[in-house]
Design an enzyme around this catalytic site. Structure first.
Site, PDB file in Angstrom:
ATOM      1  N   GLY A   1       0.813  -1.203   0.000  1.00 56.76           N
ATOM      2  CA  GLY A   1       0.000   0.000   0.000  1.00 56.76           C
ATOM      3  C   GLY A   1       0.848   1.255   0.000  1.00 56.76           C
TER       4      GLY A   1
ATOM      5  N   SER B   1      -2.872   7.210  12.211  1.00 56.20           N
ATOM      6  CA  SER B   1      -1.436   6.910  12.085  1.00 56.20           C
ATOM      7  C   SER B   1      -0.620   8.175  11.855  1.00 56.20           C
ATOM      8  CB  SER B   1      -1.196   5.916  10.936  1.00 56.20           C
ATOM      9  OG  SER B   1      -2.001   4.776  11.074  1.00 56.20           O
TER      10      SER B   1
ATOM     11  N   ASP C   1       0.381  -0.835  13.528  1.00 57.33           N
ATOM     12  CA  ASP C   1       1.163  -2.042  13.243  1.00 57.33           C
ATOM     13  C   ASP C   1       1.532  -2.807  14.510  1.00 57.33           C
ATOM     14  OD1 ASP C   1       1.019  -1.655  10.551  1.00 57.33           O
ATOM     15  OD2 ASP C   1       3.014  -0.805  10.330  1.00 57.33           O
TER      16      ASP C   1
ATOM     17  N   ARG D   1      -7.669  -6.692   9.755  1.00 56.30           N
ATOM     18  CA  ARG D   1      -6.926  -7.160  10.921  1.00 56.30           C
ATOM     19  C   ARG D   1      -7.788  -7.310  12.177  1.00 56.30           C
ATOM     20  NH1 ARG D   1      -1.116  -4.039  10.114  1.00 56.30           N
ATOM     21  NH2 ARG D   1      -0.382  -5.434   8.456  1.00 56.30           N
TER      22      ARG D   1
END
Length: 427
Positions: A94, A196, A310, A341
């Protein structure tokens, strides 16, 4: 049939591991180096599937790579002078797709930007809208908002660009990097809640390290600097380091991770207080960080992990081994990663013997996981490197687990299971 990996439970862990170079910093450095006419040496860059995908695309755009004794030398300039369409296949990356969409809009050439089937499900619409507002000539070859993209390069112009960053900070980073290739640079105004966000700071720091002009603030600015860098060394990767530190909590014992800078603005460095809250003792050592914990003494926790996505799989694995209810919130954007996820983690944790409930933007985990004697249980990884690492942590503490498709860690950390095994202690 996918490969299976059995990681026998460890009585404890103990040892030293050197973490690989940051994937985020290596990606940014490769693109910035490829935009220079003079050679730039990247010292000890990460070698992984995502990095190879980006290198392949930059090479198709005109970059030249040369191995050196210390790493990799890169030079540009980027751009295709003919009228032939250049295919840029970003694979599963990505980051590569977002950065290439912006840079290809700024340099000459005709490009078709595409990627794997999963990458074609990940959002691009906000970035395309922002680039188009600044003059970029981009059209969708398939479904609107997603790859593949047809790009007529060289049309991006200087000015202020607003971009919705509620689903990915990579949209902001892509525009800041493209600002180096645009005469006069770009002003980038993130809109909405930025997920993020620390990764944007990583972008600004890398741009500055390459000698470019940057300005932080509500409106971010980037433009080409006058003095290009000749050599750049990416820092160690916290996204890879957190699972190694977490191994001390999963099995008990200690792990020293060399190569992690401290203090650090890396997004996943923000997960360190969560590890401490879960029961790990962290301390700074020469060249890195050390983690220690007593087996079976983990504590449940509640955290908003919007800024460090992450790290969530490793944190979720520890939550599954801790008694009580843990809640990891602010993670709706994890549904848009290499896998969904949130759902993937709920599935893996349930199979390992914990209770897990997937919410729209959160994950509830109730531990400790219990495994009854019986046949081995397969833990799916959904082809997601971070899920595979979490499965490895669960296997340190629980018997009878088989990890499906463990090779998917090659996306970011090909040596993960080797390094994890190197610190395991067994009777």
């Amino acid at each position: 049939m996918s490969a299976l990996l059995a990681v026998p439970p460890a009585s404890s862990v103990g040892g030293i591991v050197r973490v690989p170079a940051s994937k985020s910093a290596t990606n940014r450095a490769l693109v910035l180096a490829a935009m220079e006419e003079r050679e730039v040496e990247i010292v000890r860059p990460l070698e992984s599937d995502d990095i190879r995908s980006l290198r392949r695309c930059l090479g198709a755009m005109g970059a030249v790579f040369r191995d050196t004794s210390d790493g990799l030398a890169v030079r540009g300039p980027l751009g295709s002078r003919g009228d032939d369409e250049v295919v840029l296949d970003a694979g599963d990356s990505g980051t590569a797709a977002r950065f290439l969409a912006a840079v290809a809009s700024a340099v000459p050439g005709r490009y078709l930007l595409t990627g794997s089937s999963r990458l074609q499900e990940r959002p691009m619409g906000e970035l395309v809208a922002a680039l188009s507002s600044a003059g970029a000539a981009i059209s969708y070859r398939g479904r609107e908002g997603f790859l593949p993209l047809e790009i007529r390069g060289g049309a991006l112009r200087s000015g202020r660009v607003a971009v919705d960053a509620a689903r990915s900070s990579q949209f902001v980073s892509a525009l800041l990097i493209a600002g180096v290739a645009v005469e006069g640079g770009l002003e980038v105004e993130p809109r909405g809640p930025v997920v993020s966000a620390p990764y944007i700071r990583t972008t600004l720091e890398t741009l500055a390290a390459f000698g470019h002009r940057v300005s932080p603030g509500a409106v971010l600015r980037s433009s080409r600097g006058a003095t290009p860098v000749e050599r750049y060394a990416p820092p160690g990767d916290y996204s890879s380091g957190v699972p190694l530190l977490a191994a001390a909590g999963a099995a008990g014992g200690f792990v020293t991770v060399v190569g992690l800078p401290w203090p650090s603005h890396d997004a996943d460095a923000l997960a360190l207080p969560v590890l401490e809250g879960a029961g790990l003792l962290l301390r700074r050592v020469s060249g890195g960080l050390a983690a220690a914990a007593e087996r079976g003494k983990l504590a449940a926790f509640t955290v908003s992990a919007t800024a460090f996505p992450d790290a969530v799989p490793a944190l979720a694995a520890l939550a599954a081994l801790a008694p009580g209810e843990s809640v990891i919130g602010g993670i709706g954007h994890l549904r848009l990663k290499e896998s969904d996820r949130i759902e993937a983690l709920a599935t893996v944790l349930e199979r390992a013997g914990a209770r897990a409930v997937a919410g729209e933007d959160h994950l509830v985990v109730v531990g400790p996981a219990q495994r009854d004697p019986g046949p081995p249980v397969r833990l799916p990884t959904f082809g997601d490197h971070r899920i595979a690492m979490a499965a490895g942590l669960l296997s340190l503490a629980l018997p009878g687990l088989l990890i499906e498709s463990p090779e998917c860690v090659s996306k970011s950390y090909p040596g993960f299971f080797r390094d994890l095994e190197s610190v395991c202690r067994r009777p």
